[in-house]
Design a protein around this motif. Structure first.
Motif, PDB file in Angstrom:
ATOM      1  N   VAL A 169       0.866  -1.187   0.000  1.00 22.14           N
ATOM      2  CA  VAL A 169       0.000   0.000   0.000  1.00 22.14           C
ATOM      3  C   VAL A 169       0.894   1.225   0.000  1.00 22.14           C
ATOM      4  O   VAL A 169       2.035   1.192   0.463  1.00 22.14           O
ATOM      5  CB  VAL A 169      -0.978   0.045   1.194  1.00 22.14           C
ATOM      6  CG1 VAL A 169      -2.004  -1.067   1.082  1.00 22.14           C
ATOM      7  CG2 VAL A 169      -0.233  -0.007   2.512  1.00 22.14           C
ATOM      8  N   PHE A 170       0.347   2.312  -0.548  1.00 23.86           N
ATOM      9  CA  PHE A 170       1.144   3.525  -0.759  1.00 23.86           C
ATOM     10  C   PHE A 170       0.637   4.660   0.127  1.00 23.86           C
ATOM     11  O   PHE A 170      -0.340   4.503   0.867  1.00 23.86           O
ATOM     12  CB  PHE A 170       1.092   3.921  -2.244  1.00 23.86           C
ATOM     13  CG  PHE A 170       1.719   2.887  -3.128  1.00 23.86           C
ATOM     14  CD1 PHE A 170       3.073   2.919  -3.396  1.00 23.86           C
ATOM     15  CD2 PHE A 170       0.956   1.861  -3.684  1.00 23.86           C
ATOM     16  CE1 PHE A 170       3.662   1.959  -4.205  1.00 23.86           C
ATOM     17  CE2 PHE A 170       1.538   0.894  -4.487  1.00 23.86           C
ATOM     18  CZ  PHE A 170       2.888   0.942  -4.752  1.00 23.86           C
ATOM     19  N   VAL A 192       9.822   0.632   1.928  1.00 21.42           N
ATOM     20  CA  VAL A 192       8.587   0.966   2.648  1.00 21.42           C
ATOM     21  C   VAL A 192       8.942   1.327   4.091  1.00 21.42           C
ATOM     22  O   VAL A 192       9.991   0.942   4.605  1.00 21.42           O
ATOM     23  CB  VAL A 192       7.589  -0.217   2.640  1.00 21.42           C
ATOM     24  CG1 VAL A 192       7.073  -0.471   1.233  1.00 21.42           C
ATOM     25  CG2 VAL A 192       8.223  -1.478   3.212  1.00 21.42           C
ATOM     26  N   GLU A 193       8.022   2.057   4.713  1.00 21.21           N
ATOM     27  CA  GLU A 193       8.288   2.458   6.092  1.00 21.21           C
ATOM     28  C   GLU A 193       8.133   1.293   7.053  1.00 21.21           C
ATOM     29  O   GLU A 193       8.739   1.261   8.123  1.00 21.21           O
ATOM     30  CB  GLU A 193       7.343   3.606   6.490  1.00 21.21           C
ATOM     31  CG  GLU A 193       7.659   4.892   5.735  1.00 21.21           C
ATOM     32  CD  GLU A 193       6.612   5.971   5.935  1.00 21.21           C
ATOM     33  OE1 GLU A 193       6.108   6.118   7.067  1.00 21.21           O
ATOM     34  OE2 GLU A 193       6.295   6.667   4.954  1.00 21.21           O
ATOM     35  N   GLU A 218      12.996  -2.243   4.356  1.00 19.27           N
ATOM     36  CA  GLU A 218      12.355  -1.335   5.295  1.00 19.27           C
ATOM     37  C   GLU A 218      13.230  -0.114   5.530  1.00 19.27           C
ATOM     38  O   GLU A 218      14.403  -0.225   5.880  1.00 19.27           O
ATOM     39  CB  GLU A 218      12.102  -2.050   6.630  1.00 19.27           C
ATOM     40  CG  GLU A 218      11.180  -1.285   7.558  1.00 19.27           C
ATOM     41  CD  GLU A 218      10.798  -2.118   8.788  1.00 19.27           C
ATOM     42  OE1 GLU A 218       9.657  -2.610   8.825  1.00 19.27           O
ATOM     43  OE2 GLU A 218      11.645  -2.280   9.688  1.00 19.27           O
ATOM     44  N   VAL A 219      12.648   1.065   5.276  1.00 20.18           N
ATOM     45  CA  VAL A 219      13.299   2.349   5.592  1.00 20.18           C
ATOM     46  C   VAL A 219      12.297   3.106   6.461  1.00 20.18           C
ATOM     47  O   VAL A 219      11.387   3.755   5.943  1.00 20.18           O
ATOM     48  CB  VAL A 219      13.642   3.142   4.315  1.00 20.18           C
ATOM     49  CG1 VAL A 219      14.282   4.489   4.672  1.00 20.18           C
ATOM     50  CG2 VAL A 219      14.569   2.340   3.401  1.00 20.18           C
ATOM     51  N   PRO A 220      12.434   2.998   7.786  1.00 18.67           N
ATOM     52  CA  PRO A 220      11.358   3.460   8.682  1.00 18.67           C
ATOM     53  C   PRO A 220      11.060   4.952   8.586  1.00 18.67           C
ATOM     54  O   PRO A 220       9.906   5.352   8.675  1.00 18.67           O
ATOM     55  CB  PRO A 220      11.884   3.095  10.075  1.00 18.67           C
ATOM     56  CG  PRO A 220      12.900   2.030   9.841  1.00 18.67           C
ATOM     57  CD  PRO A 220      13.521   2.338   8.515  1.00 18.67           C
ATOM     58  N   GLU A 221      12.056   5.775   8.423  1.00 21.12           N
ATOM     59  CA  GLU A 221      11.827   7.221   8.365  1.00 21.12           C
ATOM     60  C   GLU A 221      12.494   7.799   7.121  1.00 21.12           C
ATOM     61  O   GLU A 221      13.569   8.393   7.193  1.00 21.12           O
ATOM     62  CB  GLU A 221      12.351   7.899   9.638  1.00 21.12           C
ATOM     63  CG  GLU A 221      11.553   7.510  10.859  1.00 21.12           C
ATOM     64  CD  GLU A 221      12.063   8.154  12.137  1.00 21.12           C
ATOM     65  OE1 GLU A 221      13.082   8.873  12.080  1.00 21.12           O
ATOM     66  OE2 GLU A 221      11.440   7.922  13.179  1.00 21.12           O
TER      67      GLU A 221
END
Lengths: 236, 234
Positions: A169-170, A192-193, A218-221
């Motif tokens: 989802v975006f 994605v976060e 995963e790139v949280p921020e």
């Protein structure tokens, strides 16, 4: 056991090769996968063809990749940006080629490429300089031009959340080109976060099904281009 | 701004409607319930002047139907922007979608109206609005060619003449074209003008502007309406 999650942006772009065609998501800064692009700069592949709506701003993200002279050609609808001199300088000095494509034609070329359609006819650009050299054909009394579908070796895109199967989802207008670029690339890499387990997402809300996604990181921020530019950040 | 003014050429820039008044005049002509795409610049002003009681749904080609106004300071999201890459909001009932769907709405004839700026409009409806063709210009087209090819009605909002006094309504465009025979109506600071099968047709004059002024500022023949209410002010 399917698990498309990789541990880092560097691992996600490890096998990008010289001369590759790469679709890069984003419309302006919305959806621009800054961390994946920076990892690609670190990785070092060169002679790239980039398919993207814009050419970045400042000297971060896509503009930084161009500034590092890794890009031989861009296929783009609007390479000009108020606060970047990177593309204009490269273009004027003949260091980069531009294939200018109307925005909707660019989107449909990508969609077609991902859908197994090698070419299609569109009314956009008929009678303009961007129709020169293209096959024209009349249907029901109206003229259209033929445009080719686009495929890529890689897509670098950004989402809000994905599961380890690659269902995505975006976030708002950051969706833009990402779903169709995922379809058109041999290897679609998405940052994605948050990465979740399969079953955590309602299948009715999935926007891009996992079949189109090869790698999830995963790139949280994630950084936002405008904030980096405002802070005077340059990369590398 | 690098605006250049000519001391010699009489200017029509300061007479008739202001930018806001042009936008306000155009807004009166948009039907309730329309799906509308507003271009960057003066066209964006139109949204401020839609008469009370009409509901329009704004489309922005980067993937949003139901676009709302700018966010309160500090409340914006860098990933909720319009085609001009400025932060916007999403109204109740909004929907996000990807670029191929967005341009299917455009090319497929699903949008009722697009309002665009212009460099030149020819009397057959040809539009030039993306490039001056200058050798040192960076070519950039965006979605204009798709919009004019697919949206049901194309309204142009523009100053009647360039800053150096050259007509922007012309016999034939000299700048690179955006589309052939696509413009339906022009709202300038001097007048509202329809593009008809016979050429430019005057619909309404801005207050304080007479027919001769519009004729002189127009680079192609101007057809006058049969009705005698031209020159009346609102």
């Amino acid at each position: 056991m399917i698990n498309k999650q990789v541990t880092s942006p560097a691992e996600a772009v490890r096998d990008v090769f010289d001369g590759a065609t790469i679709m890069v998501g984003g419309f302006g800064e919305a959806g621009s996968p800054i961390e994946l692009i920076h990892a690609l700069i670190d990785q070092g592949a060169k002679g790239l063809t980039i398919v993207s709506n814009n050419c970045g701003s400042g000297e971060v993200g896509l503009a930084a990749l161009l500034n590092a002279e890794r890009v031989a050609k861009v296929i783009c609808s609007f390479p000009r940006t108020a606060n970047s001199t990177v593309f204009p300088d490269l273009y004027h000095s003949g260091k980069i080629k531009l294939e200018l494509t109307p925005q909707g034609t660019l989107a449909e070329r990508i969609r077609a490429g991902g859908a197994g359609i090698p070419a299609f006819y569109t009314p956009a650009a008929v009678g303009t300089p961007l129709a020169e050299g293209k096959e024209a054909r009349a249907f029901d009394g109206k003229t259209y031009i033929m445009e080719r579908g686009l495929k890529a070796d890689f897509a670098l895109i950004k989402g809000r959340m994905a599961d380890t199967h690659g269902n995505v989802v975006f976030n708002k207008t950051a969706r833009n080109f990402a779903p169709i670029m995922a379809m058109a690339a041999s290897v679609a890499v998405i940052q994605v976060e948050r990465v979740v387990e399969p079953g955590s997402m309602d299948p009715e809300t999935v926007v891009t099904p996992g079949i189109f996604i090869s790698r999830v990181v995963e790139v949280p921020e994630p950084a936002h281009e405008s904030q980096l530019v405002a802070a005077g950040v340059t990369y590398p | 701004m690098t605006r250049q003014t000519s001391q010699q050429t009489p200017s029509t820039e300061t007479i008739g409607w202001t930018r806001e008044q042009m936008a306000q005049r155009l807004a009166q002509d948009i039907a309730d319930g329309s799906y509308v795409n507003l271009g960057i610049g003066i066209p964006e002003l139109v949204a401020k002047f839609v008469p009370a009681g009409r509901e329009l749904i704004y489309h922005t080609e980067n993937g949003l139907l139901g676009m709302g106004p700018s966010p309160e300071p500090g409340a914006g999201d860098p990933e909720l922007i319009n085609a001009g890459k400025r932060q916007v909001t999403a109204n109740p009932g909004a929907a996000f979608f990807h670029h191929a769907d967005s341009f299917a709405m455009i090319r497929g004839g699903h949008l009722d109206l697009c309002v665009l700026g212009a460099l030149q409009v020819a009397h057959n409806g040809d539009l030039a609005n993306w490039s001056t063709g200058a050798d040192d210009a960076i070519p950039a087209v965006g979605g204009a060619m798709d919009l004019v090819a697919g949206v049901k009605s194309i309204y142009v909002i523009t100053q009647h003449c360039t800053k150096t006094g050259e007509p922007k309504l012309v016999e034939a465009c000299t700048y690179p074209l955006t589309g052939l025979g696509v413009v339906n109506r022009v709202y300038s600071n001097l007048a509202v003008i329809d593009v008809t099968a016979n050429g430019f047709q005057l619909v309404e004059l801005a207050p304080g502007v007479d027919v001769d002024t519009v004729k002189q500022a127009t680079g192609a023949p101007l057809l006058l309406p049969a009705s005698a209410n031209i020159g009346s002010t609102k």
